[in-house]
Design a protein around this motif. Structure first.
Motif, PDB file in Angstrom:
ATOM      1  N   ALA A   1       0.835  -1.199   0.000  1.00 10.99           N
ATOM      2  CA  ALA A   1       0.000   0.000   0.000  1.00 10.99           C
ATOM      3  C   ALA A   1       0.871   1.251   0.000  1.00 10.99           C
ATOM      4  CB  ALA A   1      -0.918   0.006   1.217  1.00 10.99           C
ATOM      5  N   TYR A   2       0.415   2.270  -0.704  1.00 16.53           N
ATOM      6  CA  TYR A   2       1.112   3.554  -0.789  1.00 16.53           C
ATOM      7  C   TYR A   2       0.122   4.677  -0.496  1.00 16.53           C
ATOM      8  CZ  TYR A   2       4.718   0.940  -3.309  1.00 16.53           C
ATOM      9  OH  TYR A   2       5.676   0.026  -3.678  1.00 16.53           O
ATOM     10  N   LEU A   3       0.556   5.624   0.306  1.00 17.01           N
ATOM     11  CA  LEU A   3      -0.241   6.809   0.584  1.00 17.01           C
ATOM     12  C   LEU A   3      -0.006   7.812  -0.547  1.00 17.01           C
ATOM     13  CD1 LEU A   3      -2.070   8.369   2.552  1.00 17.01           C
ATOM     14  CD2 LEU A   3       0.000   9.116   3.759  1.00 17.01           C
ATOM     15  N   ASP A   4      -1.056   8.167  -1.251  1.00 20.89           N
ATOM     16  CA  ASP A   4      -0.924   8.980  -2.464  1.00 20.89           C
ATOM     17  C   ASP A   4      -1.246  10.439  -2.175  1.00 20.89           C
ATOM     18  OD1 ASP A   4      -0.771  10.003  -4.982  1.00 20.89           O
ATOM     19  OD2 ASP A   4      -2.341   8.744  -5.852  1.00 20.89           O
ATOM     20  N   PHE A   5      -0.201  11.272  -2.133  1.00 19.33           N
ATOM     21  CA  PHE A   5      -0.387  12.713  -1.963  1.00 19.33           C
ATOM     22  C   PHE A   5      -0.035  13.464  -3.239  1.00 19.33           C
ATOM     23  CE2 PHE A   5      -1.877  12.382   2.135  1.00 19.33           C
ATOM     24  CZ  PHE A   5      -2.057  13.623   2.735  1.00 19.33           C
ATOM     25  N   ALA A   6      -0.086  12.753  -4.365  1.00 21.41           N
ATOM     26  CA  ALA A   6       0.027  13.378  -5.683  1.00 21.41           C
ATOM     27  C   ALA A   6      -1.324  13.327  -6.388  1.00 21.41           C
ATOM     28  CB  ALA A   6       1.094  12.682  -6.526  1.00 21.41           C
ATOM     29  N   GLN A   7      -1.979  12.176  -6.331  1.00 19.94           N
ATOM     30  CA  GLN A   7      -3.302  11.985  -6.936  1.00 19.94           C
ATOM     31  C   GLN A   7      -3.324  12.485  -8.382  1.00 19.94           C
ATOM     32  OE1 GLN A   7      -5.878  10.342  -5.765  1.00 19.94           O
ATOM     33  NE2 GLN A   7      -5.387  10.081  -3.606  1.00 19.94           N
ATOM     34  N   GLY A   8      -2.303  12.069  -9.148  1.00 19.00           N
ATOM     35  CA  GLY A   8      -2.256  12.466 -10.548  1.00 19.00           C
ATOM     36  C   GLY A   8      -2.174  13.963 -10.727  1.00 19.00           C
ATOM     37  N   ALA A   9      -1.349  14.631  -9.881  1.00 18.36           N
ATOM     38  CA  ALA A   9      -1.234  16.099  -9.885  1.00 18.36           C
ATOM     39  C   ALA A   9      -2.587  16.761  -9.623  1.00 18.36           C
ATOM     40  CB  ALA A   9      -0.627  16.597 -11.187  1.00 18.36           C
ATOM     41  N   GLY A  10      -3.405  16.117  -8.804  1.00 20.81           N
ATOM     42  CA  GLY A  10      -4.683  16.693  -8.414  1.00 20.81           C
ATOM     43  C   GLY A  10      -5.854  16.254  -9.260  1.00 20.81           C
ATOM     44  N   VAL A  11      -5.629  15.344 -10.195  1.00 22.53           N
ATOM     45  CA  VAL A  11      -6.707  14.882 -11.061  1.00 22.53           C
ATOM     46  C   VAL A  11      -7.780  14.145 -10.260  1.00 22.53           C
ATOM     47  CG1 VAL A  11      -7.259  13.206 -12.866  1.00 22.53           C
ATOM     48  CG2 VAL A  11      -5.379  14.817 -13.205  1.00 22.53           C
ATOM     49  N   ASN A  12      -7.364  13.282  -9.344  1.00 25.33           N
ATOM     50  CA  ASN A  12      -8.312  12.500  -8.539  1.00 25.33           C
ATOM     51  C   ASN A  12      -8.795  13.348  -7.370  1.00 25.33           C
ATOM     52  OD1 ASN A  12      -7.708  10.216 -10.202  1.00 25.33           O
ATOM     53  ND2 ASN A  12      -5.869   9.884  -8.974  1.00 25.33           N
ATOM     54  N   SER A  13      -9.657  14.292  -7.658  1.00 25.25           N
ATOM     55  CA  SER A  13     -10.038  15.277  -6.644  1.00 25.25           C
ATOM     56  C   SER A  13     -10.714  14.653  -5.435  1.00 25.25           C
ATOM     57  CB  SER A  13     -10.951  16.338  -7.261  1.00 25.25           C
ATOM     58  OG  SER A  13     -12.010  15.728  -7.975  1.00 25.25           O
ATOM     59  N   LEU A  14     -11.445  13.569  -5.623  1.00 27.75           N
ATOM     60  CA  LEU A  14     -12.132  12.900  -4.509  1.00 27.75           C
ATOM     61  C   LEU A  14     -11.417  11.630  -4.083  1.00 27.75           C
ATOM     62  CD1 LEU A  14     -15.855  13.320  -5.628  1.00 27.75           C
ATOM     63  CD2 LEU A  14     -14.443  14.874  -4.263  1.00 27.75           C
ATOM     64  N   GLY A  15     -10.173  11.457  -4.535  1.00 30.51           N
ATOM     65  CA  GLY A  15      -9.415  10.264  -4.204  1.00 30.51           C
ATOM     66  C   GLY A  15      -9.654   9.165  -5.220  1.00 30.51           C
ATOM     67  N   HIS A  16      -9.102   7.998  -4.932  1.00 34.72           N
ATOM     68  CA  HIS A  16      -9.199   6.870  -5.853  1.00 34.72           C
ATOM     69  C   HIS A  16     -10.544   6.152  -5.717  1.00 34.72           C
ATOM     70  CE1 HIS A  16      -5.052   7.085  -7.226  1.00 34.72           C
ATOM     71  NE2 HIS A  16      -4.692   7.294  -5.973  1.00 34.72           N
ATOM     72  N   SER A  17     -11.205   5.974  -6.844  1.00 37.02           N
ATOM     73  CA  SER A  17     -12.445   5.188  -6.947  1.00 37.02           C
ATOM     74  C   SER A  17     -13.464   5.494  -5.861  1.00 37.02           C
ATOM     75  CB  SER A  17     -12.108   3.691  -6.927  1.00 37.02           C
ATOM     76  OG  SER A  17     -11.272   3.362  -8.016  1.00 37.02           O
ATOM     77  N   PRO A  18     -13.834   6.782  -5.666  1.00 37.63           N
ATOM     78  CA  PRO A  18     -14.875   7.074  -4.674  1.00 37.63           C
ATOM     79  C   PRO A  18     -16.198   6.455  -5.102  1.00 37.63           C
ATOM     80  CG  PRO A  18     -14.447   8.995  -6.050  1.00 37.63           C
ATOM     81  CD  PRO A  18     -13.395   7.988  -6.392  1.00 37.63           C
ATOM     82  N   ALA A  19     -16.970   5.994  -4.135  1.00 36.98           N
ATOM     83  CA  ALA A  19     -18.197   5.255  -4.427  1.00 36.98           C
ATOM     84  C   ALA A  19     -19.154   6.066  -5.284  1.00 36.98           C
ATOM     85  CB  ALA A  19     -18.869   4.846  -3.115  1.00 36.98           C
ATOM     86  N   LEU A  20     -19.302   7.358  -5.008  1.00 37.79           N
ATOM     87  CA  LEU A  20     -20.275   8.149  -5.761  1.00 37.79           C
ATOM     88  C   LEU A  20     -19.889   8.271  -7.226  1.00 37.79           C
ATOM     89  CD1 LEU A  20     -19.126  11.336  -6.285  1.00 37.79           C
ATOM     90  CD2 LEU A  20     -19.424  11.393  -3.830  1.00 37.79           C
ATOM     91  N   LEU A  21     -18.582   8.313  -7.511  1.00 35.96           N
ATOM     92  CA  LEU A  21     -18.123   8.393  -8.892  1.00 35.96           C
ATOM     93  C   LEU A  21     -18.284   7.052  -9.599  1.00 35.96           C
ATOM     94  CD1 LEU A  21     -16.832  10.022 -11.150  1.00 35.96           C
ATOM     95  CD2 LEU A  21     -14.585   9.505 -10.172  1.00 35.96           C
TER      96      LEU A  21
END
Length: 399
Positions: free
Chosen positions: A51-71
């Motif tokens: 596991a890796y803690l992601d504080f890049a999130q694709g340079a901010g592309v994943n605004s709600l984080g990875h695979s949020p349920a609502l998305l």
């Protein structure tokens, strides 16, 4: 919530010869050896299960984080109904997202594209059309050194002063945060000033309040347009829906991208009153405003507009800033700079520090040789931030 409870099984994937598969990729420079297979929130897992803690999130592309349920739910429902009817036809999701964006940002009209680069190109086309109608054919656009308005030809011209042919010439650059230099660059052929409120790729350099307010006043007094590139700063990244709200200014044309789709490619150019009569009849793309992208954009926008969401981003941004400031003091670094949940920490050998952080299970971005950038999910918790700071501290200690 424990890390174990976050972990999910990845969908079945066929066996892959990584060396052979990588041999099929055009060279793009160095890439880490990790191959990621799943993600949730602020976490990513590679194919070995780490596991890796992601504080890049694709340079901010994943605004709600990875695979949020609502998305995920919005995309699944849309994929079952309609994926792409073709660029010549309207669909419900496209019209709904445009209406939602205009209402939320106080804009009159908009156009949906596939990337921030395309949105910035569209903004250039709109500005020049406005110049043809209202400024006797004025076409020149002034931008700031260090800015990055995308990677398309038109957008790249505004960034690097490249000229690819008729219609793409007429860009000038001046130093950022220098109002006097910008004023001096304006001439009779100037139609617009195009700026990022925070220059992300240059190393997270915010405009000063006096500068951006001065630019807005200059545009009003000279009768030219103000274009704000909010591809990297909009949709809550700076603790407000738009960064312009932090500065008390209002653009005539603005662009959105990156976090708008929460990881799905969608962007927008929005026109306010002065530019509302323009059109983009000759600017089309096969995937612009497709139903899947619009479903993602609508889901993200609704999440960001929920009560207290932006206040929490601002609060967690302060927590991140304070933590980075403590690390800077401990390791003799310059103070962090940024807004909301968009921050930079100046550090020599940033790429080496990012590599050390990767060994600590932390993903960071180094857009410049001497800058670490932090663009966590807007939903990152205080616990995520504290965990990141601990891992970063260990990486800095290993320098």
């Amino acid at each position: 919530m424990s890390l174990f409870s976050l972990r999910r099984l990845a969908p079945h994937e066929p066996e892959l010869d990584l060396a052979a598969a990588r041999g099929c990729r055009l060279h793009q420079g160095w890439r880490p050896e990790q191959v990621f297979v799943r993600g949730q929130g602020s976490w990513l897992w590679d194919d070995s299960g780490r596991a890796y803690l992601d504080f890049a999130q694709g340079a901010g592309v994943n605004s709600l984080g990875h695979s949020p349920a609502l998305l995920v739910e919005a995309l699944q429902a849309q994929a079952a109904a309609l994926i792409n009817p073709g660029a010549h036809y309207e669909h419900h999701g496209q019209l709904a997202l445009l209406q939602q964006l205009c209402a939320a940002t106080g804009s009159a009209r908009g156009y949906l594209a596939g990337s921030g680069s395309e949105a910035c190109e569209a903004a250039v086309l709109l500005a020049r059309q406005w110049g043809a109608q209202h400024r006797r054919g004025a076409y020149r656009i002034i931008s700031a050194q260090g800015g990055c308005h995308g990677h398309g030809l038109g957008a790249r011209s505004s960034t690097a002063r490249l000229a690819y042919g008729p219609g793409l010439e007429g860009f000038a650059q001046v130093p950022f945060n220098d109002l006097e230099a910008l004023h001096a660059a304006v001439c009779a052929d100037t139609v617009a000033i195009m700026l990022e409120p925070v220059q992300g790729e240059a190393g997270v350099i915010p405009a000063s309040e006096a500068y951006l307010q001065g630019v807005a006043e200059l545009c009003r007094s000279l009768g030219i347009l103000l274009i704000l590139d909010e591809v990297g700063t909009g949709l809550g990244r700076c603790g407000t829906l738009l960064a312009e709200q932090r500065y008390g200014v209002r653009a005539d044309i603005l662009t959105l991208g990156k976090g708008l789709g929460g990881g799905v490619g969608v962007a927008a150019v929005l026109a306010r009153e002065r530019a509302s009569g323009l059109h983009l009849a000759e600017y089309r793309g096969s995937h612009h405003g497709n139903p899947l992208a619009c479903a993602a954009g609508s889901a993200v926008l609704q999440a960001v507009l929920r009560p207290a969401f932006l206040a929490q981003v601002a609060d967690h941004g302060r927590h991140l800033r304070e933590g980075l400031a403590r690390l800077a003091l401990r390791y003799g670094l310059q103070a962090p700079r940024g807004l909301g949940l968009l921050w930079a920490l100046p550090v020599a050998g940033a790429a080496e520090v990012a590599a050390a952080a990767l060994e600590e299970g932390l993903l960071l971005d180094a857009p410049q040789p001497d800058v670490l950038r932090f663009t966590p999910a807007l939903t990152a918790s205080r616990g995520n931030i504290d965990d990141m700071l601990a891992r970063l501290g260990r990486a800095l200690a290993r320098r």
